[in-house]
Every structure is written in C-alpha cells, then in structure tokens.
Design an enzyme around this catalytic site. Sequence first.
Site, short mmCIF file in Angstrom:
data_model
loop_
_atom_site.label_atom_id
_atom_site.label_comp_id
_atom_site.label_asym_id
_atom_site.label_seq_id
_atom_site.Cartn_x
_atom_site.Cartn_y
_atom_site.Cartn_z
N ASP A 161 20.05 19.83 64.70
CA ASP A 161 18.40 19.98 64.00
C ASP A 161 18.45 21.41 63.60
OD1 ASP A 161 18.03 17.44 65.36
OD2 ASP A 161 17.89 18.31 66.94
N HIS A 189 14.81 16.14 71.09
CA HIS A 189 15.79 15.81 69.88
C HIS A 189 15.27 14.46 69.60
CE1 HIS A 189 19.26 14.71 67.33
NE2 HIS A 189 19.54 13.86 68.06
P1 NAX Z 1 30.20 6.01 70.00
O1 NAX Z 1 29.39 4.68 70.52
O2 NAX Z 1 30.81 5.96 68.76
O3 NAX Z 1 30.76 6.54 71.06
C1 NAX Z 1 30.45 6.78 72.62
C2 NAX Z 1 31.31 6.83 73.65
O4 NAX Z 1 30.94 6.95 74.73
C3 NAX Z 1 32.20 5.44 73.57
O5 NAX Z 1 33.68 5.63 73.41
C4 NAX Z 1 32.03 4.87 74.72
O6 NAX Z 1 32.89 3.91 75.43
C5 NAX Z 1 31.83 5.96 75.65
N1 NAX Z 1 31.12 6.03 76.81
C6 NAX Z 1 30.01 5.18 77.09
N2 NAX Z 1 29.50 5.34 78.31
C7 NAX Z 1 30.47 6.04 78.87
C8 NAX Z 1 30.50 6.64 80.13
N3 NAX Z 1 29.41 6.47 81.27
N4 NAX Z 1 31.45 7.50 80.70
C9 NAX Z 1 32.35 7.92 79.65
N5 NAX Z 1 32.24 7.58 78.43
C10 NAX Z 1 31.45 6.63 78.01
O7 NAX Z 1 28.91 6.96 69.92
P2 NAX Z 1 28.81 8.47 69.02
O8 NAX Z 1 28.56 8.22 67.69
O9 NAX Z 1 30.05 9.14 69.41
O10 NAX Z 1 27.70 9.05 69.78
C11 NAX Z 1 27.62 9.43 71.09
C12 NAX Z 1 26.10 9.95 71.44
O11 NAX Z 1 25.52 11.04 70.77
C13 NAX Z 1 24.96 8.88 71.26
O12 NAX Z 1 24.11 8.72 72.53
C14 NAX Z 1 24.17 9.33 70.18
O13 NAX Z 1 23.03 8.88 70.01
C15 NAX Z 1 24.17 10.78 70.46
N6 NAX Z 1 24.15 11.71 69.37
C16 NAX Z 1 23.24 12.90 69.65
C17 NAX Z 1 23.08 13.86 68.67
C18 NAX Z 1 22.29 15.10 69.02
O14 NAX Z 1 21.92 16.12 68.09
N7 NAX Z 1 21.87 15.50 70.27
C19 NAX Z 1 23.43 13.58 67.13
C20 NAX Z 1 24.30 12.52 66.84
C21 NAX Z 1 24.18 11.23 67.88
O15 NAX Z 1 23.40 10.53 67.32
#
Ligand code: NAX
Length: 329
Positions: A161, A189
Amino acid sequence: MKAPVRVTVTGPAGQIGYATLFRIASGAMFGPDQPVFLTLLERANPTSAAALKGVMMELSDCAFPLLAGMRAVQDPVEAFRDCEVALLIGARPRGPGMERADLLEANAAIFRQQGQALNVAASRNVKVLVVGNPCNTNAWIAMKNAPDLDPKCFSAMLRLDQNRAMSQFAEKTGAPVASIEHMAVWGNHSPAMVPDITFATVEGKAAPSLVDDEWVKNDFMPTVAKRGSAIIAARGASSAASAGSAAIDHIHDWFCGSEGRWVTMGVPSDGSYGVPEGMVFGFPCIVKEDGSYEIVKGLELTEDTKARIAKNVAELQGEQQAVAAFIPN
Ligand code: NAX
C-alpha cells in the site's frame, strides 16, 4: 562467508510465493553477500506438493550462489525450527458462497497453528511477516498464540500500500519515486486504509503544497485503497509480483535498517495515535541498523486522518471479535 539466514516461507507454491522465492534466493532480500537457507511449508495435498516440487526444481536450476540449501517440510513446528525470518503467505482464499466470517475463521485456524509452532520452534528474534489476508488480524492471531515471543517479532504487510501510494504520487507530480519521503499508510490492509501525504516530501518540497485536496480525497486515496481490485479486473488474477516485491522491501528494511526513512509496517500498537495497545495496525516506522524498529511518534494528524484511523480501529475490533475463539486466555 556469512552463515545463511534461515527463512521459512508458507504458501510457496502459490503465485506470491513464486514471485518472491527467486528474489530471496538471488540476494534481493538480504543483500549480495548474505546466503539464505529456505524452508518451504505448503498444504499437505498431492497437487500442492507436486507444484512445490516444480518450484524447487526451478530454484535449483537457477544455481543461485547465495542459496545455501532448501527443504520442503509439512509439519509447522519443524518448518519453523530456528527460523530467523518467516514469510506467512499461504492463506485460505475466499471460496464460492463463503461468508466473511467463514473466511476469517478458516484463516484463524491456520494462523493459530502457525503462531503456536513459531512459539515453540523459531529463533527468539524471529521476524515474522504476515502477507496472507486478512493480514492484520492473521498477524494478531499468530502473535497472541506465541506468548513466549516478543510481540514485536510479528508484523503484517502494508508495504504494498505504501509502494502504491508512492508511485501514484510520483506519477501525479512527475517526480521520481526515489525523491518521495515520509509517505504513510495507516490502519488495516483493507479498503478502509488511510494513505496519508500530510508529512510527505517530494524532492524536499511539502507534498500537500503540490496537489489539491480534492485530488487527494477523491482520486489518490481511493485509487491506492482499491488498487488490489483494479489489478484483479485488469489481470484476471490478484497482485503477485508487486506483492512479492513489497514483501522483499519490508523484510529488507526490517533486517538491514531503513536508514532513517519511514517505512509502513503493520505492527502491534504501543497505544500511539489512539490505536489500542497490541492491535496490529499500519504505522510509519523507522528501523535501526540492529533491526529494532520504532513507530514514528508525535505527528500532528489532521482531523480527517484521525477519523479515518478510528474507523480502521473499529473495523479491526470487529475482525478480532469474529476470531475471539482462536485467542488463548
Ligand atoms: P495463492 O492461492 O496463489 O497461493 C496460496 C498458497 O498458499 C497455495 O499454494 C496454498 O496451497 C498455500 N496454502 C494455503 N494454506 C496453507 C497453509 N495452511 N500452510 C501452507 N500453505 C498454505 O494465493 P496468493 O496470490 O499467493 O496470495 C496469498 C495471500 O496473500 C492471500 O491471502 C492474498 O489475499 C494475500 N495478499 C496480501 C497482500 C498484502 O498486501 N498483504 C497483497 C496481495 C495478496 O492479495
């Protein structure tokens, strides 16, 4: 050669994981003379395991001189054993028909377990960055479930952000991003966040003197706050490379120091600016060379910023109530 920094990354097979790991291993996070050892924690299912195997094959194929080793681990306690930096990216995305409360609870279970595991196994000086959403509350849950670690070990990512705010402002004023200082983003966020130019300078000039108030309220602030949705609309997928880059920036500055610059971090409040103590909230921070940070204090906030901060506090209190069952007494 320095000893490798032990870094644990969750969700390494996801899109942000893919955008982040290669840059960590190349030296972008800790500098060009600092080796790293990567521990990767994915969900225990065959599809995720296969995808992670592919990512590790590619990491290996890069022959990064700074990558001292890597391993995939499925048990959270083992995954966080002695780790010095933890990037908690993996989270449960919102599925069809899922209510907000269901999403909060599904993630609360993940971050309670990871907080407990960090408490048992991580280095006592671990630096934890929670990226997975809702990141402020997830970081708070992990912190509350790790009572033997200093709460200051935990942070949530608002750096994306801040980066968005800096680049929007640079575009508007025609100044290079590098000439902007003291840009802040307060709060959660979420679309309620408060991008704040009040204290910012551009090439040494006061930022508020360079733009009109209407643009700040009606254009700049909503553009920054809703940028995530705009990326999804344009790309058909949520921010990944920019999120990974912000994670690199956040840890780089926390690990190496911010050299006097303000960096926005979601950190447990010390009661500053009316934010309840312990609430994980976006604040401008300065990080010292030894990796300790302080929230920037004593700023004269505008009435509008104070009101918006209060709205963020209320929003986060609502999230905290929804996950109360995951917080130990
Ligand atoms: P993806 O769905 O592409 O990847 C998430 C990965 O995490 C998958 O490989 C899944 O198998 C794995 N996973 C799920 N639960 C797990 C657990 N208990 N232990 C280990 N691995 C686990 O999502 P992606 O686009 O990489 O986003 C990840 C997270 O970042 C989401 O929650 C998203 O909302 C968040 N974001 C946060 C941002 C921020 O500024 N704070 C911005 C970008 C993003 O939106």
